[in-house]
Design a protein around this motif. Structure first.
Motif, PDB file in Angstrom:
ATOM      1  N   UNK A 109      11.148   0.818 -11.979  1.00 39.47           N
ATOM      2  CA  UNK A 109       9.988  -0.063 -11.940  1.00 39.47           C
ATOM      3  C   UNK A 109      10.338  -1.374 -11.231  1.00 39.47           C
ATOM      4  N   UNK A 110       9.458  -1.786 -10.323  1.00 34.45           N
ATOM      5  CA  UNK A 110       9.678  -3.030  -9.591  1.00 34.45           C
ATOM      6  C   UNK A 110      10.269  -2.825  -8.220  1.00 34.45           C
ATOM      7  N   UNK A 111      11.136  -1.812  -8.070  1.00 31.75           N
ATOM      8  CA  UNK A 111      11.726  -1.578  -6.748  1.00 31.75           C
ATOM      9  C   UNK A 111      11.252  -0.272  -6.115  1.00 31.75           C
ATOM     10  N   UNK A 112      10.445   0.488  -6.855  1.00 28.65           N
ATOM     11  CA  UNK A 112       9.959   1.735  -6.294  1.00 28.65           C
ATOM     12  C   UNK A 112       8.524   2.014  -6.695  1.00 28.65           C
ATOM     13  N   UNK A 113       7.796   2.691  -5.784  1.00 30.20           N
ATOM     14  CA  UNK A 113       6.438   3.142  -6.082  1.00 30.20           C
ATOM     15  C   UNK A 113       6.335   4.603  -5.689  1.00 30.20           C
ATOM     16  N   UNK A 114       5.932   5.445  -6.637  1.00 29.31           N
ATOM     17  CA  UNK A 114       5.645   6.854  -6.353  1.00 29.31           C
ATOM     18  C   UNK A 114       4.135   7.001  -6.309  1.00 29.31           C
ATOM     19  N   UNK A 115       3.626   7.428  -5.172  1.00 31.03           N
ATOM     20  CA  UNK A 115       2.182   7.545  -5.010  1.00 31.03           C
ATOM     21  C   UNK A 115       1.806   9.025  -4.967  1.00 31.03           C
ATOM     22  N   UNK A 116       0.887   9.492  -5.830  1.00 29.90           N
ATOM     23  CA  UNK A 116       0.666  10.931  -5.999  1.00 29.90           C
ATOM     24  C   UNK A 116      -0.422  11.534  -5.118  1.00 29.90           C
ATOM     25  N   UNK A 117      -0.957  10.787  -4.180  1.00 30.52           N
ATOM     26  CA  UNK A 117      -2.099  11.258  -3.402  1.00 30.52           C
ATOM     27  C   UNK A 117      -1.902  10.893  -1.939  1.00 30.52           C
ATOM     28  N   UNK A 118      -2.970  11.060  -1.161  1.00 29.98           N
ATOM     29  CA  UNK A 118      -2.921  10.667   0.241  1.00 29.98           C
ATOM     30  C   UNK A 118      -2.583   9.192   0.361  1.00 29.98           C
ATOM     31  N   UNK A 119      -1.818   8.839   1.388  1.00 33.88           N
ATOM     32  CA  UNK A 119      -1.499   7.441   1.653  1.00 33.88           C
ATOM     33  C   UNK A 119      -1.720   7.159   3.136  1.00 33.88           C
ATOM     34  N   UNK A 120      -2.091   5.934   3.483  1.00 34.20           N
ATOM     35  CA  UNK A 120      -2.355   5.587   4.893  1.00 34.20           C
ATOM     36  C   UNK A 120      -1.055   5.408   5.666  1.00 34.20           C
TER      37      UNK A 120
END
Length: 483
Positions: A339-350
């Motif tokens: 948390x804070x240094x990473x983001x996991x995005x579960x869908x489409x991203x631009x």
């Protein structure tokens, strides 16, 4: 009766339904329209995609582009019954495309404008002869690399020797204009389980030779060696290849709408410059839970900031990933620990907006050519992780010919593994982001190619000159019909 001679001439485009091909071709068409100064219009004949999901994607693209205000007409061709009894995926694509031939002939015959040229996607070459009686120039739009084009043109000559070696892990293949290519870097679409695919790609390559020209999404600055090899006749000895018009990079940028920035972009806004490694594997990229665990461990141990676009398994009957259930796919506690240094995005991203962001310093990519060009356009060095199609050959170019990538050690040319262990990813991310000599060289090369790509398409650049020469040829009727 409409007097076709009084209407503005149009270029007829026949794109493939895959989004990466469809939008690249439409973007190239828009560039051609702009270069024509209003002398040409664009007519896009749209085949109904063979699956509902793909058809919905194409429909959304068409609606958006039809509302752009440009001189583009989209005509939907009648649906055809998908073929059965095919063995290889490319056999299906070939036969499905070929079934549209009578509809293409009817649509072209019904146009009110004179047809200046017909342009077909590299996977739609069965339709090159659909309007043969028009005696107009017919071009192939090649949405991939010059290296893959050179290989496809060589496939008939390689047949006896290469088909027996495609499952091997030792030896090399001589692709004109490239260093010797280790067999594991041969495109997966040729060397996978469906060896029958080779025959269909070989047929595509033969048909390219009957075109008036080949329009390619590349540039001299990116692939000088292979483009020169094609022009010099080294790919098909004894027969001159069609003129290759290198007009790339062709990158589709959607019109910006007045809306809040995407969550991923807002998160990047809070990160230091060049500190984030971005992981994304394209519209079809999906890895299973075991591989997700290795990626998570590698990122956690590498210690660098990351933005990871993680997709879930495709739904039944589809090849497109779904939105990921992060709780089900990620190791327990991973999101809390990072948390804070990473983001996991579960869908489409631009993706283009992400790569353009100053916080992004590296890209772990499947090496799809559109993604690769976007990364080069924004000067972002890469870690190649090829999965399918021609991506293995693209990865070879990025590492050896362009020098903009830090390879994972399991992809050292003696073998190319699709499953990557945590230690391999950790080492590659550290090398790319942590200031090693290899990483510094890749960043410097990427910065140089960013400038070269932009110079190529700017006024007076090599790709701009090629585009204007092509449009002038089409506008004046100077492009010779194929023999």
């Amino acid at each position: 009766m409409i007097d076709r001679s009084m209407a503005a001439a149009t270029i007829v485009f026949l794109p493939c339904w895959e989004s990466g091909h469809f939008m690249s071709m439409v973007a190239a068409g828009k560039r051609m329209l702009d270069a024509s100064g209003g002398a040409l219009s664009l007519t896009v004949l749209v085949m109904q995609a063979p699956t509902a999901a793909k058809a919905a994607e194409v429909d959304s693209h068409v609606r958006r582009e039809a509302a752009s205000g440009l001189d583009i007409r989209f005509l939907n061709l009648p649906a055809v019954e998908p073929p059965t009894g095919y063995v290889a995926p490319e056999e299906f694509n070939f036969r499905y495309t070929q079934l549209h031939a009578p509809h293409v002939e009817e649509a072209v015959a019904g146009l009110s404008s004179p047809v200046a040229a017909i342009v077909v996607d590299l996977f739609c070459t069965p339709l090159l002869d659909a309007a043969a009686e028009l005696a107009v120039p017919r071009y192939v739009y090649f949405a991939s690399t010059g290296a893959f084009l050179a290989l496809m043109l060589r496939l008939p000559a390689f047949r006896e020797d290469l088909t027996a070696k495609l499952r091997e892990t030792e030896g090399t293949v001589h692709v004109p204009g490239l260093p010797p290519v280790p067999l594991p870097y041969m495109p997966a679409c040729l060397s996978g389980d469906k060896i029958g695919n080779y025959e269909w790609f070989e047929d595509y390559g033969r048909r390219f030779m009957d075109a008036s020209g080949i329009i390619i999404n590349s540039s001299i600055e990116l692939e000088r060696g292979v483009l020169a090899a094609i022009a010099d006749g080294r790919c098909v000895p004894g027969r001159p290849a069609p003129t290759v018009h290198a007009i790339g990079p062709v990158i589709w940028f959607a019109a910006r709408e007045q809306q809040p920035p995407h969550v991923c972009v807002r998160w990047l806004d809070t990160q230091p410059p060049a500190s984030v490694v971005f992981l994304c594997f394209g519209s079809k990229g999906f890895v299973d839970r075991a591989q997700v665990g290795e990626v998570a461990a590698g990122l956690e141990r590498a210690g660098h900031r990351f933005l990871w676009v993680l997709r879930g398994p495709p739904a039944a009957g589809s090849s497109n990933p779904t939105d990921a259930d992060l709780d089900a796919m990620l190791p327990g506690g991973f999101l809390t620990r990072t948390q804070g240094r990473g983001l996991v995005w579960p869908s489409w991203a631009p993706q283009k907006e992400v790569l353009a962001h100053p916080a992004v310093g590296g890209f772990v990519t499947h090496c799809g050519w559109n993604s690769t060009l976007e990364s080069l356009w924004f000067g972002v060095p890469m870690v190649p992780w090829p999965l399918y199609g021609e991506q293995h050959l693209n990865a070879f170019e990025l590492v050896t010919a362009m020098g903009v990538a830090v390879p994972m050690k399991s992809m050292d040319g003696s073998k190319v593994e699709s499953f990557v262990g945590a230690a391999e990813l950790e080492q590659a991310v550290r090398g790319l982001m942590g200031g090693t000599e290899e990483g510094r060289k890749a960043r410097d090369k990427a910065a140089g190619l960013k400038a070269a790509c932009r110079k190529a398409v700017a006024e007076g650049g090599s790709s701009d000159a090629a585009l204007r020469k092509l449009v002038s040829e089409i506008s004046s009727g100077g492009g010779a019909p194929p023999p």
